[in-house]
Design a protein around this motif. Sequence first.
Motif, PDB file in Angstrom:
ATOM      1  N   LEU A  31     -28.530  26.375  20.963  1.00  0.00           N
ATOM      2  CA  LEU A  31     -28.221  26.620  19.553  1.00  0.00           C
ATOM      3  C   LEU A  31     -29.567  26.650  18.837  1.00  0.00           C
ATOM      4  O   LEU A  31     -30.310  25.663  18.843  1.00  0.00           O
ATOM      5  CB  LEU A  31     -27.343  25.505  18.984  1.00  0.00           C
ATOM      6  CG  LEU A  31     -26.872  25.793  17.563  1.00  0.00           C
ATOM      7  CD1 LEU A  31     -25.818  26.900  17.577  1.00  0.00           C
ATOM      8  CD2 LEU A  31     -26.301  24.545  16.915  1.00  0.00           C
ATOM      9  N   HIS A  32     -29.890  27.791  18.243  1.00  0.00           N
ATOM     10  CA  HIS A  32     -31.182  27.943  17.562  1.00  0.00           C
ATOM     11  C   HIS A  32     -31.007  27.532  16.098  1.00  0.00           C
ATOM     12  O   HIS A  32     -30.147  28.061  15.399  1.00  0.00           O
ATOM     13  CB  HIS A  32     -31.643  29.392  17.685  1.00  0.00           C
ATOM     14  CG  HIS A  32     -33.014  29.649  17.157  1.00  0.00           C
ATOM     15  ND1 HIS A  32     -34.154  29.398  17.888  1.00  0.00           N
ATOM     16  CD2 HIS A  32     -33.435  30.141  15.969  1.00  0.00           C
ATOM     17  CE1 HIS A  32     -35.214  29.732  17.169  1.00  0.00           C
ATOM     18  NE2 HIS A  32     -34.814  30.185  15.991  1.00  0.00           N
ATOM     19  N   ILE A  33     -31.809  26.570  15.672  1.00  0.00           N
ATOM     20  CA  ILE A  33     -31.654  26.009  14.326  1.00  0.00           C
ATOM     21  C   ILE A  33     -32.937  26.281  13.542  1.00  0.00           C
ATOM     22  O   ILE A  33     -34.007  25.766  13.887  1.00  0.00           O
ATOM     23  CB  ILE A  33     -31.355  24.493  14.410  1.00  0.00           C
ATOM     24  CG1 ILE A  33     -30.086  24.260  15.255  1.00  0.00           C
ATOM     25  CG2 ILE A  33     -31.216  23.893  13.010  1.00  0.00           C
ATOM     26  CD1 ILE A  33     -29.727  22.790  15.482  1.00  0.00           C
ATOM     27  N   ASP A  34     -32.823  27.101  12.508  1.00  0.00           N
ATOM     28  CA  ASP A  34     -33.986  27.536  11.730  1.00  0.00           C
ATOM     29  C   ASP A  34     -34.199  26.631  10.530  1.00  0.00           C
ATOM     30  O   ASP A  34     -33.363  26.559   9.633  1.00  0.00           O
ATOM     31  CB  ASP A  34     -33.770  28.979  11.244  1.00  0.00           C
ATOM     32  CG  ASP A  34     -33.923  29.988  12.372  1.00  0.00           C
ATOM     33  OD1 ASP A  34     -34.954  29.926  13.071  1.00  0.00           O
ATOM     34  OD2 ASP A  34     -33.008  30.808  12.560  1.00  0.00           O
ATOM     35  N   VAL A  35     -35.362  25.973  10.517  1.00  0.00           N
ATOM     36  CA  VAL A  35     -35.687  25.050   9.419  1.00  0.00           C
ATOM     37  C   VAL A  35     -36.793  25.690   8.571  1.00  0.00           C
ATOM     38  O   VAL A  35     -37.872  26.009   9.090  1.00  0.00           O
ATOM     39  CB  VAL A  35     -36.156  23.697   9.994  1.00  0.00           C
ATOM     40  CG1 VAL A  35     -36.577  22.756   8.880  1.00  0.00           C
ATOM     41  CG2 VAL A  35     -35.045  23.075  10.850  1.00  0.00           C
ATOM     42  N   VAL A  64     -34.808  23.768  17.947  1.00  0.00           N
ATOM     43  CA  VAL A  64     -35.113  23.699  16.509  1.00  0.00           C
ATOM     44  C   VAL A  64     -36.450  24.395  16.230  1.00  0.00           C
ATOM     45  O   VAL A  64     -37.484  24.041  16.803  1.00  0.00           O
ATOM     46  CB  VAL A  64     -35.144  22.229  16.029  1.00  0.00           C
ATOM     47  CG1 VAL A  64     -35.507  22.160  14.552  1.00  0.00           C
ATOM     48  CG2 VAL A  64     -33.788  21.553  16.280  1.00  0.00           C
ATOM     49  N   HIS A  65     -36.390  25.394  15.365  1.00  0.00           N
ATOM     50  CA  HIS A  65     -37.546  26.230  15.027  1.00  0.00           C
ATOM     51  C   HIS A  65     -38.017  25.846  13.631  1.00  0.00           C
ATOM     52  O   HIS A  65     -37.360  26.154  12.645  1.00  0.00           O
ATOM     53  CB  HIS A  65     -37.084  27.702  15.095  1.00  0.00           C
ATOM     54  CG  HIS A  65     -38.123  28.703  14.701  1.00  0.00           C
ATOM     55  ND1 HIS A  65     -37.805  30.021  14.420  1.00  0.00           N
ATOM     56  CD2 HIS A  65     -39.471  28.594  14.553  1.00  0.00           C
ATOM     57  CE1 HIS A  65     -38.916  30.677  14.112  1.00  0.00           C
ATOM     58  NE2 HIS A  65     -39.931  29.849  14.166  1.00  0.00           N
ATOM     59  N   LEU A  66     -39.168  25.159  13.578  1.00  0.00           N
ATOM     60  CA  LEU A  66     -39.684  24.691  12.291  1.00  0.00           C
ATOM     61  C   LEU A  66     -40.577  25.747  11.656  1.00  0.00           C
ATOM     62  O   LEU A  66     -41.664  26.033  12.158  1.00  0.00           O
ATOM     63  CB  LEU A  66     -40.483  23.397  12.472  1.00  0.00           C
ATOM     64  CG  LEU A  66     -39.740  22.187  13.036  1.00  0.00           C
ATOM     65  CD1 LEU A  66     -40.669  20.969  13.040  1.00  0.00           C
ATOM     66  CD2 LEU A  66     -38.481  21.891  12.234  1.00  0.00           C
ATOM     67  N   MET A  67     -40.109  26.315  10.565  1.00  0.00           N
ATOM     68  CA  MET A  67     -40.940  27.236   9.775  1.00  0.00           C
ATOM     69  C   MET A  67     -41.340  26.477   8.518  1.00  0.00           C
ATOM     70  O   MET A  67     -40.912  26.772   7.405  1.00  0.00           O
ATOM     71  CB  MET A  67     -40.145  28.510   9.455  1.00  0.00           C
ATOM     72  CG  MET A  67     -40.016  29.435  10.663  1.00  0.00           C
ATOM     73  SD  MET A  67     -38.617  30.539  10.515  1.00  0.00           S
ATOM     74  CE  MET A  67     -37.316  29.442  11.065  1.00  0.00           C
ATOM     75  N   ILE A  68     -42.154  25.429   8.748  1.00  0.00           N
ATOM     76  CA  ILE A  68     -42.558  24.539   7.648  1.00  0.00           C
ATOM     77  C   ILE A  68     -44.044  24.233   7.770  1.00  0.00           C
ATOM     78  O   ILE A  68     -44.601  24.226   8.871  1.00  0.00           O
ATOM     79  CB  ILE A  68     -41.740  23.219   7.654  1.00  0.00           C
ATOM     80  CG1 ILE A  68     -42.030  22.366   8.895  1.00  0.00           C
ATOM     81  CG2 ILE A  68     -40.237  23.513   7.593  1.00  0.00           C
ATOM     82  CD1 ILE A  68     -41.305  21.019   8.910  1.00  0.00           C
ATOM     83  N   VAL A 173     -38.014  35.168  22.152  1.00  0.00           N
ATOM     84  CA  VAL A 173     -38.239  36.158  21.090  1.00  0.00           C
ATOM     85  C   VAL A 173     -37.208  35.934  20.005  1.00  0.00           C
ATOM     86  O   VAL A 173     -36.060  35.549  20.277  1.00  0.00           O
ATOM     87  CB  VAL A 173     -38.174  37.613  21.603  1.00  0.00           C
ATOM     88  CG1 VAL A 173     -39.431  37.977  22.369  1.00  0.00           C
ATOM     89  CG2 VAL A 173     -36.930  37.862  22.440  1.00  0.00           C
ATOM     90  N   ASP A 174     -37.634  36.171  18.758  1.00  0.00           N
ATOM     91  CA  ASP A 174     -36.797  35.798  17.617  1.00  0.00           C
ATOM     92  C   ASP A 174     -36.986  36.820  16.488  1.00  0.00           C
ATOM     93  O   ASP A 174     -38.083  36.974  15.966  1.00  0.00           O
ATOM     94  CB  ASP A 174     -37.239  34.395  17.154  1.00  0.00           C
ATOM     95  CG  ASP A 174     -36.365  33.831  16.042  1.00  0.00           C
ATOM     96  OD1 ASP A 174     -35.377  34.474  15.657  1.00  0.00           O
ATOM     97  OD2 ASP A 174     -36.691  32.707  15.567  1.00  0.00           O
ATOM     98  N   GLY A 175     -35.881  37.477  16.147  1.00  0.00           N
ATOM     99  CA  GLY A 175     -35.905  38.395  15.020  1.00  0.00           C
ATOM    100  C   GLY A 175     -35.498  39.800  15.421  1.00  0.00           C
ATOM    101  O   GLY A 175     -36.151  40.432  16.259  1.00  0.00           O
TER     102      GLY A 175
HETATM  103 ZN    ZN Z   1     -35.839  31.208  14.435  1.00  0.00          ZN
END
Ligand code: ZN
Length: 220
Positions: A31-35, A64-68, A173-175
């Motif tokens: 489960l990919h979780i975008d933060v 968990v993918h942290l975009m912070i 890969v993501d997007g």
């Molecule tokens: Zn992501």
Amino acid sequence: MIKIAPSILSADFARLAEEIQKVENAGADYLHIDVMDGHFVPNITLGPPVVAALRPRSALVFDVHLMIEAPERFVISFAEAGADILTVHAEATRHLDRTIRLIREKGMRAGVALNPATPLSAIEYVLPLVDQVLLMTVNPGFGGQRFLAEVVPKIASLRRLLDRRGIPLDLEVDGGIGPETVAVAVGAGANVLVAGSAVFGAASVAAAVRELRAATANKK
Ligand code: ZN
Ligand code: DX5
């Protein structure tokens, strides 16, 4: 081994537990979780309390993918919330290898992510320390954007580099990943496929996951 990682960014946030159940029943792997924090990317999503609330509802691997900015500040909170894999952006942390070591010390698998315009050289020296590299195939911040074909040579170069060095990492890969783009991403060497709108935007989540998995077989 190809892994499918539906991103909850495109799920119905008012029914997260049900949405997650659907992808789990459909045989998703992660489960990919975008933060997102509104600084590193121009959008805000969710944080450790939501991850902690979902943890007892699912046996899926929480990716968990942290975009912070300065993600090191939240490593312990996400470990306590139940993240299995914690991915940080190389562009967002000043002491990348210290952050990666902290993630591992806290018992999680560590990932490092790159925006489309960041070269692979930014992560070359941490490759032996991580479990996964995430290459963004859109500029992060939103679901439903178009796959950037310009990133395909970067996926292929990374896979070649890993093979040459004998490092068996997952390449995520993501997007913009969907039935039409999966083959080219897998053909270039990706083995973990994040898909948000292609899964949660579909009439049937189960059919969408099946279709993605089937499309990986036609790699180009
Ligand atoms: Zn992501
Ligand atoms: C983008 C996020 C992605 C996003 C992908 O910033 O990191 O995980 O949810 O969405 P799609 O698959 O719709 O491009």
